[in-house]
Write an enzyme that holds these catalytic residues in place. Structure first.
Site, PDB file in Angstrom:
ATOM      1  N   SER A 254      -0.590   0.008   0.132  1.00  0.00           N
ATOM      2  CA  SER A 254      -0.293   0.985   1.177  1.00  0.00           C
ATOM      3  C   SER A 254      -1.555   1.760   1.514  1.00  0.00           C
ATOM      4  O   SER A 254      -2.611   1.536   0.930  1.00  0.00           O
ATOM      5  CB  SER A 254       0.777   1.954   0.687  1.00  0.00           C
ATOM      6  OG  SER A 254       0.201   2.814  -0.289  1.00  0.00           O
ATOM      7  N   LYS A 255      -1.400   2.685   2.426  1.00  0.00           N
ATOM      8  CA  LYS A 255      -2.531   3.517   2.845  1.00  0.00           C
ATOM      9  C   LYS A 255      -3.181   4.239   1.659  1.00  0.00           C
ATOM     10  O   LYS A 255      -4.381   4.468   1.640  1.00  0.00           O
ATOM     11  CB  LYS A 255      -2.040   4.575   3.844  1.00  0.00           C
ATOM     12  CG  LYS A 255      -1.971   4.054   5.252  1.00  0.00           C
ATOM     13  CD  LYS A 255      -2.104   5.209   6.239  1.00  0.00           C
ATOM     14  CE  LYS A 255      -2.091   4.687   7.657  1.00  0.00           C
ATOM     15  NZ  LYS A 255      -3.361   4.471   8.242  1.00  0.00           N
ATOM     16  N   ARG A 256      -2.332   4.579   0.727  1.00  0.00           N
ATOM     17  CA  ARG A 256      -2.796   5.275  -0.478  1.00  0.00           C
ATOM     18  C   ARG A 256      -3.922   4.499  -1.172  1.00  0.00           C
ATOM     19  O   ARG A 256      -4.787   5.073  -1.820  1.00  0.00           O
ATOM     20  CB  ARG A 256      -1.580   5.408  -1.402  1.00  0.00           C
ATOM     21  CG  ARG A 256      -1.713   6.207  -2.631  1.00  0.00           C
ATOM     22  CD  ARG A 256      -0.305   6.514  -3.157  1.00  0.00           C
ATOM     23  NE  ARG A 256       0.498   5.314  -3.360  1.00  0.00           N
ATOM     24  CZ  ARG A 256       0.454   4.558  -4.454  1.00  0.00           C
ATOM     25  NH1 ARG A 256      -0.352   4.877  -5.441  1.00  0.00           N
ATOM     26  NH2 ARG A 256       1.216   3.487  -4.562  1.00  0.00           N
TER      27      ARG A 256
END
Ligand code: GLU
Length: 490
Positions: A254-256
């Protein structure tokens, strides 16, 4: 490869493509190019509710930016078009009708409420959730009555209720599913659009796709597809499900984890070749060791046998490192050209357009230190700014005072003023300023530190004398004078 290789990338235009989507596109492209086959782009836009305006353009522009070209599809056409599923609805209808006629599919009149209620009840009873085949065995008269009443319906596949479905996957090997675990899934929705399962099968056959290489998340769907191929009497393509991509903590990417959409990588200053190299290693390897490879090497060696089953780990640090490697390998002119758009979006009007000749001389000084193109605007700003904004006191080096610093700057000004333009080159400047520093009884760190800060407003810069040469006499003198003046004014 005996059959001609025809592979496809089949994006759903539901948003900006992320790195996993593009990795799939790229593996298909590499496979096609390696085997002299065709790479097809097909837009799977049958889920009308999820379509996002502009997504197709984003996807295609992204592929073009990476240098991934396609032989058939949007923008280029081809003999198996149209390449948008929304323009192929009759083909799916025809296939559904054929399946109904052969007893492999049926119209289902159950209301969404009934289906939802059924699922709830199954959940309550801790039963497997799925459609209970209620309409599979309607009598002809019940069916006719439903039709006469104009009841809305879907078309469902009559899934075999016993036995196994098996698949020999090019990457996963032998895979099998118990048929009783798959319910009678929908082929045509009540809005008349096909589901993914029907459309993908019909199109992969119609477009003569030889290999279906796609993300592992579609593996469970393959059981349905295998059954559809059988029921439609279509020859099966070779399936290959590409390994998942996980974050460094092995959680879903994910973006994380620093994973963004493809175009964000571009805007963040990543270069296409670095991304291609990086993505190639998300599941494939040349020899398990080599990291840096040209796209030609990757293509010439790309083989499904070297695509692994284990999940690939997305490592942003590695991408950044790789990007730096590619930036260092670039020709100066090319790098300058790629930097310009970043300067243009970040610099105020009055600094634009930047002088290309000047930029071509600056670039070699910073090439080593750039990790992304997006580092350039900040890293280069002092080369272009007319007046530098910085704390005047920061010019004063440890062990020096204001007047000593002003004196040192003035001494440098007088030395440099005497140098003719053609002699304003780094070796000459270095020897001149070294002797001046010695005469002033300043250490190199002190004298050159003061000059560096006066000229750039910073402490970390490319080598001082090279930088002075590139900036040129006038600019250097102006900055030294400004620094001396700001300090004396304090
Ligand atoms: N439309 C699907 C997707 O967006 C394609 C799946 C497939 O390749 O079969 O991932």
């Amino acid at each position: 490869m005996s059959t001609p290789v025809r592979v496809r990338y089949a994006p759903s235009p539901t948003g900006n493509p992320h790195i996993g989507n593009i990795r799939t596109a790229m593996f298909n492209w590499l496979f096609a190019r390696r085997h002299g086959g065709q790479f097809i782009v097909r837009v799977e836009d049958t889920d009308q509710a999820r379509i996002e305006e502009g997504a197709v353009e984003h996807i295609l522009n992204g592929l073009e930016w990476l240098g991934i070209d396609w032989d058939e599809g949007p923008r280029v056409g081809g003999p198996y078009g149209p390449y948008f599923q929304s323009e192929r609805l009759e083909t799916y209808d025809a296939a559904a009708e054929r399946l109904i006629a052969s007893g492999n599919a049926y119209r289902c009149y159950c209301t969404p409420e009934r289906v939802a209620e059924l699922r709830k009840e199954q959940a309550r009873n801790k039963q497997r959730q799925g459609y209970d085949s209620h309409c599979r065995d309607l009598s002809d008269s019940e069916r006719e009555a439903n039709e006469a009443a104009g009841l809305p319906h879907v078309v469902r596949f009559a899934m075999p209720q016993s036995g196994m479905t098996t698949l020999e996957d090019a990457i996963r090997g032998h895979v099998e599913w118990q048929n009783e675990l798959t319910d009678d899934f929908v082929l045509i929705k009540s809005d008349g659009f096909p589901t993914y399962h029907l459309a993908v099968t019909v199109d992969d056959y119609a477009m003569q796709i030889s290999h279906v290489l796609r993300a592992e998340e579609w593996l469970p769907s393959a059981a349905r597809h295998v059954q559809l191929y059988r029921a439609l009497d279509f020859p099966m393509p070779q399936f290959g499900h590409l390994p998942m991509i996980l974050g460094s903590d092995r959680a879903k990417l994910s973006k994380r984890h620093g994973a963004t959409s493809l175009m964000e990588y571009r805007d963040d200053g990543f270069v296409p070749d670095a991304l291609i190299n990086f993505m190639a290693l998300l599941g494939w390897s040349l020899d398990g060791e080599t990291e840096i490879m040209t796209v030609d090497t990757i293509r010439d060696n790309f083989a499904l046998e070297r695509v692994g089953k284990p999940a690939a780990i997305f490592d942003l640090d590695k991408l950044q490192w790789m990007n730096g490697v590619y930036i260092r390998q670039m020709g100066i002119g090319d790098l300058a050209d790629q930097i310009v758009p970043f300067l243009e979006t970040n610099y105020p009007e009055d600094l634009l357009p930047v002088d290309r000749e000047y930029l071509l001389r600056i670039v070699p000084l910073v090439q080593e230190r750039l990790k992304t193109l997006a580092d350039a605007p900040d890293m280069l700003s002092y080369f272009f700014e007319d007046e530098l904004q910085f704390d005047a006191e920061s010019v004063i080096q440890r062990g020096m005072d204001t007047s000593g610093t002003v004196g040192a700057l003035r001494r440098a000004i007088s030395e440099l003023s005497a140098v003719g333009e053609p002699d304003f080159e780094h070796q000459h400047l270095e020897s001149l300023l070294r002797s001046a520093g010695t005469e002033l009884e300043l250490s190199g760190r002190q004298f050159f530190g003061a000059l560096r800060t006066a000229i750039t407003g910073r402490t970390a810069t490319p080598p001082l004398f090279e930088m002075m040469e590139v900036m040129g006499k006038e600019r250097v003198l102006k900055r030294l004078a400004a620094a001396a003046e700001n300090l004396s004014a304090d």
